[in-house]
Motif scaffolding. Structure first.
Motif, PDB file in Angstrom:
ATOM      1  N   TRP A   1      38.406  39.913  48.104  1.00  0.00           N
ATOM      2  CA  TRP A   1      37.990  39.933  46.692  1.00  0.00           C
ATOM      3  C   TRP A   1      36.966  38.812  46.456  1.00  0.00           C
ATOM      4  N   PRO A   2      35.750  38.988  47.026  1.00  0.00           N
ATOM      5  CA  PRO A   2      34.785  37.871  47.023  1.00  0.00           C
ATOM      6  C   PRO A   2      34.256  37.466  45.651  1.00  0.00           C
ATOM      7  N   LYS A   3      34.180  38.409  44.696  1.00  0.00           N
ATOM      8  CA  LYS A   3      33.600  38.015  43.400  1.00  0.00           C
ATOM      9  C   LYS A   3      34.591  37.127  42.642  1.00  0.00           C
ATOM     10  N   LYS A   4      34.042  36.098  42.011  1.00  0.00           N
ATOM     11  CA  LYS A   4      34.909  35.115  41.335  1.00  0.00           C
ATOM     12  C   LYS A   4      35.818  35.787  40.302  1.00  0.00           C
ATOM     13  N   ARG A   5      35.282  36.748  39.576  1.00  0.00           N
ATOM     14  CA  ARG A   5      36.097  37.372  38.532  1.00  0.00           C
ATOM     15  C   ARG A   5      37.246  38.201  39.124  1.00  0.00           C
ATOM     16  N   HIS A   6      37.185  38.460  40.442  1.00  0.00           N
ATOM     17  CA  HIS A   6      38.258  39.220  41.103  1.00  0.00           C
ATOM     18  C   HIS A   6      39.243  38.328  41.865  1.00  0.00           C
ATOM     19  N   HIS A   7      39.007  37.017  41.859  1.00  0.00           N
ATOM     20  CA  HIS A   7      39.873  36.137  42.664  1.00  0.00           C
ATOM     21  C   HIS A   7      41.345  36.280  42.283  1.00  0.00           C
ATOM     22  N   LYS A   8      41.591  36.630  41.027  1.00  0.00           N
ATOM     23  CA  LYS A   8      42.991  36.786  40.598  1.00  0.00           C
ATOM     24  C   LYS A   8      43.685  37.950  41.323  1.00  0.00           C
ATOM     25  N   ARG A   9      42.896  38.827  41.966  1.00  0.00           N
ATOM     26  CA  ARG A   9      43.483  39.961  42.680  1.00  0.00           C
ATOM     27  C   ARG A   9      43.871  39.593  44.109  1.00  0.00           C
ATOM     28  N   ARG A  10      43.481  38.399  44.546  1.00  0.00           N
ATOM     29  CA  ARG A  10      43.828  38.006  45.913  1.00  0.00           C
ATOM     30  C   ARG A  10      45.347  37.945  46.077  1.00  0.00           C
ATOM     31  N   LEU A  11      45.801  38.453  47.219  1.00  0.00           N
ATOM     32  CA  LEU A  11      47.248  38.499  47.478  1.00  0.00           C
ATOM     33  C   LEU A  11      47.844  37.095  47.580  1.00  0.00           C
ATOM     34  N   VAL A  12      47.088  36.188  48.187  1.00  0.00           N
ATOM     35  CA  VAL A  12      47.624  34.841  48.418  1.00  0.00           C
ATOM     36  C   VAL A  12      47.438  34.015  47.142  1.00  0.00           C
ATOM     37  N   GLN A  13      48.543  33.883  46.412  1.00  0.00           N
ATOM     38  CA  GLN A  13      48.593  33.135  45.151  1.00  0.00           C
ATOM     39  C   GLN A  13      49.856  32.279  45.181  1.00  0.00           C
ATOM     40  N   PRO A  14      49.917  31.214  44.392  1.00  0.00           N
ATOM     41  CA  PRO A  14      51.089  30.319  44.483  1.00  0.00           C
ATOM     42  C   PRO A  14      52.437  31.041  44.336  1.00  0.00           C
TER      43      PRO A  14
ATOM     44  N   ALA B   1      45.514  34.864  58.305  1.00  0.00           N
ATOM     45  CA  ALA B   1      44.188  34.784  58.924  1.00  0.00           C
ATOM     46  C   ALA B   1      43.181  35.454  58.007  1.00  0.00           C
ATOM     47  N   THR B   2      41.967  34.927  58.015  1.00  0.00           N
ATOM     48  CA  THR B   2      40.894  35.513  57.203  1.00  0.00           C
ATOM     49  C   THR B   2      39.547  35.220  57.847  1.00  0.00           C
ATOM     50  N   ASP B   3      38.567  36.037  57.493  1.00  0.00           N
ATOM     51  CA  ASP B   3      37.191  35.777  57.973  1.00  0.00           C
ATOM     52  C   ASP B   3      36.304  35.416  56.786  1.00  0.00           C
ATOM     53  N   TRP B   4      36.937  34.946  55.706  1.00  0.00           N
ATOM     54  CA  TRP B   4      36.193  34.672  54.481  1.00  0.00           C
ATOM     55  C   TRP B   4      36.397  33.205  54.140  1.00  0.00           C
ATOM     56  N   GLU B   5      35.371  32.378  54.255  1.00  0.00           N
ATOM     57  CA  GLU B   5      35.552  30.924  54.212  1.00  0.00           C
ATOM     58  C   GLU B   5      36.219  30.438  52.917  1.00  0.00           C
ATOM     59  N   ASP B   6      35.751  30.927  51.765  1.00  0.00           N
ATOM     60  CA  ASP B   6      36.326  30.335  50.540  1.00  0.00           C
ATOM     61  C   ASP B   6      37.754  30.836  50.302  1.00  0.00           C
ATOM     62  N   TYR B   7      38.095  32.009  50.877  1.00  0.00           N
ATOM     63  CA  TYR B   7      39.500  32.456  50.821  1.00  0.00           C
ATOM     64  C   TYR B   7      40.339  31.573  51.753  1.00  0.00           C
ATOM     65  N   ALA B   8      39.772  31.219  52.906  1.00  0.00           N
ATOM     66  CA  ALA B   8      40.479  30.334  53.836  1.00  0.00           C
ATOM     67  C   ALA B   8      40.793  28.994  53.160  1.00  0.00           C
ATOM     68  N   GLU B   9      39.815  28.443  52.445  1.00  0.00           N
ATOM     69  CA  GLU B   9      40.029  27.165  51.743  1.00  0.00           C
ATOM     70  C   GLU B   9      41.082  27.335  50.653  1.00  0.00           C
ATOM     71  N   HIS B  10      41.018  28.470  49.948  1.00  0.00           N
ATOM     72  CA  HIS B  10      42.000  28.768  48.898  1.00  0.00           C
ATOM     73  C   HIS B  10      43.413  28.864  49.516  1.00  0.00           C
ATOM     74  N   MET B  11      43.509  29.573  50.643  1.00  0.00           N
ATOM     75  CA  MET B  11      44.812  29.710  51.318  1.00  0.00           C
ATOM     76  C   MET B  11      45.370  28.338  51.696  1.00  0.00           C
ATOM     77  N   LEU B  12      44.479  27.509  52.254  1.00  0.00           N
ATOM     78  CA  LEU B  12      44.913  26.180  52.699  1.00  0.00           C
ATOM     79  C   LEU B  12      45.451  25.376  51.512  1.00  0.00           C
ATOM     80  N   ALA B  13      44.766  25.478  50.381  1.00  0.00           N
ATOM     81  CA  ALA B  13      45.191  24.736  49.192  1.00  0.00           C
ATOM     82  C   ALA B  13      46.526  25.280  48.667  1.00  0.00           C
ATOM     83  N   VAL B  14      46.660  26.610  48.619  1.00  0.00           N
ATOM     84  CA  VAL B  14      47.878  27.211  48.052  1.00  0.00           C
ATOM     85  C   VAL B  14      49.088  26.926  48.959  1.00  0.00           C
ATOM     86  N   LEU B  15      48.908  27.103  50.266  1.00  0.00           N
ATOM     87  CA  LEU B  15      50.026  26.854  51.187  1.00  0.00           C
ATOM     88  C   LEU B  15      50.368  25.366  51.203  1.00  0.00           C
ATOM     89  N   GLY B  16      49.314  24.524  51.146  1.00  0.00           N
ATOM     90  CA  GLY B  16      49.545  23.077  51.165  1.00  0.00           C
ATOM     91  C   GLY B  16      50.305  22.593  49.938  1.00  0.00           C
TER      92      GLY B  16
END
Ligand SMILES: C[S@@+](CC[C@H](N)C(=O)[O-])C[C@H]1O[C@@H](n2cnc3c(N)ncnc32)[C@H](O)[C@@H]1O
Length: 227
Positions: free
Chosen positions: A137-150, A169-184
């Protein structure tokens, strides 16, 4: 309008319901192999020992796509049981065909939205939960649709046994950073490495990963442990 008369809010989905075309073989698989491999979401927690007719380490995969990599994992790890959840029926049909061709006994499949199904799985039921290349879900307005949420990650942590692993695992850099922040930020998980992990040898390359690699994408794995 009084609140009681408002229409129910539509839940935010992490997927678009695109049925796509089921091949004849996939349809036949859904008709004939579902009784062997399929699990229909129950109202009460699933009893995994009954489902697999044994006690064994359990691995849950969410959003397995066409299931090729999940089938390989189940084939090479016969001592573990694998439960896959995928909302896309052609992918489920594809995996049923692979499971039958490989004669797998340690795999079960749910065709459902993980957001609705995971709450009904047993707490501390899994040694590993894996989510590989979830829709970015690369568009910012769609980020809320990402499965990985707190809230979803907290739910996944609850479904892991102590010491169990959450592997993303992901091949999308800003999703990877988001995942790292949420899991952390999840108090029940600790990172097994400083940030991103090397791809563990037990993770086969997935279909979406190979597509990303053809496009020149980098791959990020995250491996956190339930504490
Ligand atoms: C980008 S694909 C990746 C598929 C596979 N893991 C791979 O790497 O090839 C994401 C998959 O997640 C599934 N999906 C998305 N949201 C889901 C949900 N809430 N429950 C179950 N499956 C979901 C989609 O249908 C899709 O097949």
């Amino acid at each position: 309008m009084p609140a009681a008369n408002l229409p129910p809010l539509r839940p935010i989905r992490s997927f678009v319901r695109r049925e796509g075309r089921l091949t004849d073989a996939q349809q036949r698989a859904l008709d004939t192999l579902w009784t062997r491999y399929g699990v229909t979401a129950a109202a009460s927690p699933l009893d995994l020992d009954t489902l697999f007719a044994r006690a064994a380490p359990r691995i849950l995969e969410i959003g397995f796509g066409n299931g090729e990599s999940l089938a390989v994992m189940a084939q090479v790890q016969p001592a573990a049981d694998f439960l896959g959840i995928e909302v896309h029926r052609p992918g489920v049909g594809h995996l049923l065909l692979r499971a039958d061709a490989l004669g797998l006994n340690n795999l079960r499949v749910m065709c459902a939205d993980a957001a609705e199904t995971v709450p009904r799985l047993p707490d501390a039921g899994f040694a590993r939960i894996q989510v590989f290349f979830p829709d970015p879900w690369p568009k910012k307005r769609h980020h809320k649709r990402r499965l990985v949420q707190p809230a979803f990650v907290a739910l996944l942590a609850r479904k892991l046994e102590t010491g169990g692993y959450l592997h993303l695992a992901t091949d999308w850099e800003d999703y990877a950073e988001h995942m790292l922040a949420v899991l952390g930020a999840c108090g029940h998980l600790r990172n097994t490495t400083r940030d991103f992990a090397p791809r563990p040898s037990h993770r086969p390359f997935t279909k979406f990963e190979q597509r990303g690699q053809r496009l020149g994408h980098r791959i990020w794995d995250l491996l956190f442990q339930r504490c």
